[in-house]
Design a protein around this motif. Structure first.
Motif, PDB file in Angstrom:
ATOM      1  N   UNK A 144      14.649 -30.299  31.246  1.00  0.00           N
ATOM      2  CA  UNK A 144      15.485 -30.905  30.168  1.00  0.00           C
ATOM      3  C   UNK A 144      16.959 -30.834  30.775  1.00  0.00           C
ATOM      4  N   UNK A 145      17.421 -29.951  31.056  1.00  0.00           N
ATOM      5  CA  UNK A 145      18.830 -29.678  31.547  1.00  0.00           C
ATOM      6  C   UNK A 145      19.501 -30.549  32.557  1.00  0.00           C
ATOM      7  N   UNK A 146      18.495 -31.029  33.432  1.00  0.00           N
ATOM      8  CA  UNK A 146      18.812 -32.074  34.366  1.00  0.00           C
ATOM      9  C   UNK A 146      19.527 -33.164  33.670  1.00  0.00           C
ATOM     10  N   UNK A 147      19.460 -33.447  32.397  1.00  0.00           N
ATOM     11  CA  UNK A 147      20.074 -34.690  31.751  1.00  0.00           C
ATOM     12  C   UNK A 147      21.654 -34.590  31.931  1.00  0.00           C
ATOM     13  N   UNK A 148      22.120 -33.315  32.119  1.00  0.00           N
ATOM     14  CA  UNK A 148      23.527 -33.049  32.245  1.00  0.00           C
ATOM     15  C   UNK A 148      24.028 -33.237  33.671  1.00  0.00           C
ATOM     16  N   UNK A 149      23.325 -33.510  34.518  1.00  0.00           N
ATOM     17  CA  UNK A 149      23.777 -33.680  36.087  1.00  0.00           C
ATOM     18  C   UNK A 149      23.899 -35.249  36.299  1.00  0.00           C
ATOM     19  N   UNK A 150      24.518 -35.574  37.462  1.00  0.00           N
ATOM     20  CA  UNK A 150      24.752 -36.943  37.690  1.00  0.00           C
ATOM     21  C   UNK A 150      25.707 -37.750  37.037  1.00  0.00           C
ATOM     22  N   UNK A 151      25.818 -39.069  37.465  1.00  0.00           N
ATOM     23  CA  UNK A 151      27.047 -39.617  36.925  1.00  0.00           C
ATOM     24  C   UNK A 151      26.517 -40.315  35.743  1.00  0.00           C
ATOM     25  N   UNK A 152      25.318 -40.666  35.608  1.00  0.00           N
ATOM     26  CA  UNK A 152      24.823 -41.019  34.268  1.00  0.00           C
ATOM     27  C   UNK A 152      24.782 -40.097  33.207  1.00  0.00           C
ATOM     28  N   UNK A 153      25.060 -39.213  33.372  1.00  0.00           N
ATOM     29  CA  UNK A 153      24.895 -38.072  32.277  1.00  0.00           C
ATOM     30  C   UNK A 153      25.805 -38.401  31.094  1.00  0.00           C
ATOM     31  N   UNK A 154      25.233 -37.849  29.666  1.00  0.00           N
ATOM     32  CA  UNK A 154      25.584 -38.266  28.580  1.00  0.00           C
ATOM     33  C   UNK A 154      27.025 -37.328  28.341  1.00  0.00           C
ATOM     34  N   UNK A 155      27.816 -37.804  27.501  1.00  0.00           N
ATOM     35  CA  UNK A 155      29.073 -37.126  27.169  1.00  0.00           C
ATOM     36  C   UNK A 155      28.254 -36.039  26.290  1.00  0.00           C
ATOM     37  N   UNK A 156      28.605 -34.458  26.389  1.00  0.00           N
ATOM     38  CA  UNK A 156      28.051 -33.545  25.764  1.00  0.00           C
ATOM     39  C   UNK A 156      29.129 -32.808  24.971  1.00  0.00           C
ATOM     40  N   UNK A 157      28.962 -32.275  23.753  1.00  0.00           N
ATOM     41  CA  UNK A 157      29.683 -31.436  23.005  1.00  0.00           C
ATOM     42  C   UNK A 157      28.821 -30.435  22.143  1.00  0.00           C
ATOM     43  N   UNK A 158      29.184 -29.202  22.466  1.00  0.00           N
ATOM     44  CA  UNK A 158      28.450 -28.114  21.866  1.00  0.00           C
ATOM     45  C   UNK A 158      29.475 -27.437  20.955  1.00  0.00           C
ATOM     46  N   UNK A 159      29.216 -27.027  19.748  1.00  0.00           N
ATOM     47  CA  UNK A 159      29.731 -25.978  18.813  1.00  0.00           C
ATOM     48  C   UNK A 159      28.517 -24.884  18.820  1.00  0.00           C
ATOM     49  N   UNK A 160      29.101 -23.609  19.163  1.00  0.00           N
ATOM     50  CA  UNK A 160      28.373 -22.761  19.228  1.00  0.00           C
ATOM     51  C   UNK A 160      28.933 -21.341  18.217  1.00  0.00           C
ATOM     52  N   UNK A 161      28.157 -20.837  17.479  1.00  0.00           N
ATOM     53  CA  UNK A 161      28.729 -19.744  16.480  1.00  0.00           C
ATOM     54  C   UNK A 161      28.879 -18.568  17.355  1.00  0.00           C
ATOM     55  N   UNK A 162      29.875 -17.847  16.929  1.00  0.00           N
ATOM     56  CA  UNK A 162      30.093 -16.470  17.987  1.00  0.00           C
ATOM     57  C   UNK A 162      28.791 -15.651  17.845  1.00  0.00           C
ATOM     58  N   UNK A 163      28.026 -15.825  17.126  1.00  0.00           N
ATOM     59  CA  UNK A 163      26.752 -14.730  17.180  1.00  0.00           C
ATOM     60  C   UNK A 163      25.850 -15.317  18.357  1.00  0.00           C
ATOM     61  N   UNK A 164      26.315 -16.676  18.929  1.00  0.00           N
ATOM     62  CA  UNK A 164      25.449 -17.103  20.184  1.00  0.00           C
ATOM     63  C   UNK A 164      25.756 -16.189  21.345  1.00  0.00           C
TER      64      UNK A 164
END
Length: 277
Positions: A144-164
């Motif tokens: 699944x994580x391969x979606x973040x690789x390559x030129x066609x990857x989506x814009x990705x924004x994550x908010x992580x609670x400090x507990x993470x």
């Protein structure tokens, strides 16, 4: 081969929807009206660009009087999927999204997990499972994580609670590697990450996880998940409410340029802890 076979199955589901809709003398617009859906969503279902939800299949059977055909076929396809049935449709949408927004309150989002971190989570949830089963689950998550690789990857924004950052999944070495991986993706400008600090206090989606996805030519969706259950939302009003909650949390979080040093320093703390044990 398995992925190719699954794709053929989804294409058959979509082509049957088109064939039976046309036999009923309905246009895509008319079908959408019966299902309270946009015409473009019907088109994407028929072309296998969008995976149906189980409740959608049931609605289609009722609208076309197909005696449970689409529900039964969907259940068979979900059984063949490497993902849990409640998550399968959301996983397919990740591959089509142009923008993905994640919020997690306790664990690293699946798209950002390392193999060691994912393995520790799988073992925690399946302590008696065979090694082969665990490794198969880990491979599926990394695929699944391969979606973040390559030129066609989506814009990705994550908010992580400090507990993470603080919950030591897998121990200090695993956590150090995991946080370093997130920092590396940020440095490579593949993702944006914000940390919601403990001092932010209460917020509307406390204890929850949320994923928002946007598409080039389809309405946005939201996905939320509980214990062994998930909910994929495409009702515009519901998606708007989730987006508002996400935006409030994002506003409460540290800025990206302040979040990265916190992630890096926490990784360094785990490294020091690992070296003294």
């Amino acid at each position: 081969m398995a992925n190719a076979a699954q794709q053929i199955g989804w294409e058959f589901w979509g082509s049957e929807l088109r064939r039976r809709r046309e036999e009923a003398g309905l246009t895509q617009e008319e079908m959408g009206q019966r299902l309270f859906m946009d015409r473009t969503l019907i088109s994407r279902l028929e072309s296998a660009e969008r995976r149906p939800r189980l409740d959608t299949a049931i609605q289609i059977d009722e609208a076309l009087h197909t005696d449970g055909f689409f529900e039964r076929l969907l259940r068979k396809l979900l059984e063949a999927s490497p993902y849990a049935d409640y998550f399968a449709a959301a996983a397919e949408l990740e591959r089509l999204a142009t923008k993905i927004y994640d919020f997690e309150s306790m664990i690293v989002p699946g798209l950002l997990q390392t193999a060691a971190y994912a393995r520790a989570l799988m073992l925690a949830g399946n302590p008696l499972a065979a090694d082969g089963h665990i490794e198969g689950k880990v491979r599926t998550r990394l695929d699944r994580a391969a979606v973040l690789q390559g030129s066609a990857r989506p814009a990705y924004w994550a908010v992580l609670h400090e507990a993470v950052l603080r919950v030591p999944v897998g121990g200090p070495c695993v956590m150090a590697e995991q946080l370093e991986h997130i920092a590396r993706l940020v440095h490579e400008r593949k993702i944006l990450v914000q940390v919601l600090p403990f001092k932010a206090g209460a917020f509307s989606i406390i204890g929850k996880m949320v994923t928002l996805m946007e598409f080039e030519d389809a309405p946005p969706t939201a996905y939320t998940e509980g214990a062994y259950s998930g909910n994929l939302l495409d009702d515009p009003a519901a998606v708007r409410r989730v987006r508002e909650s996400y935006d409030f949390v994002r506003a409460m979080a540290l800025a990206p340029e302040a979040s990265l040093p916190l992630i890096v320093s926490t990784a360094e703390d785990y490294r020091r802890c690992a070296s003294t044990t």
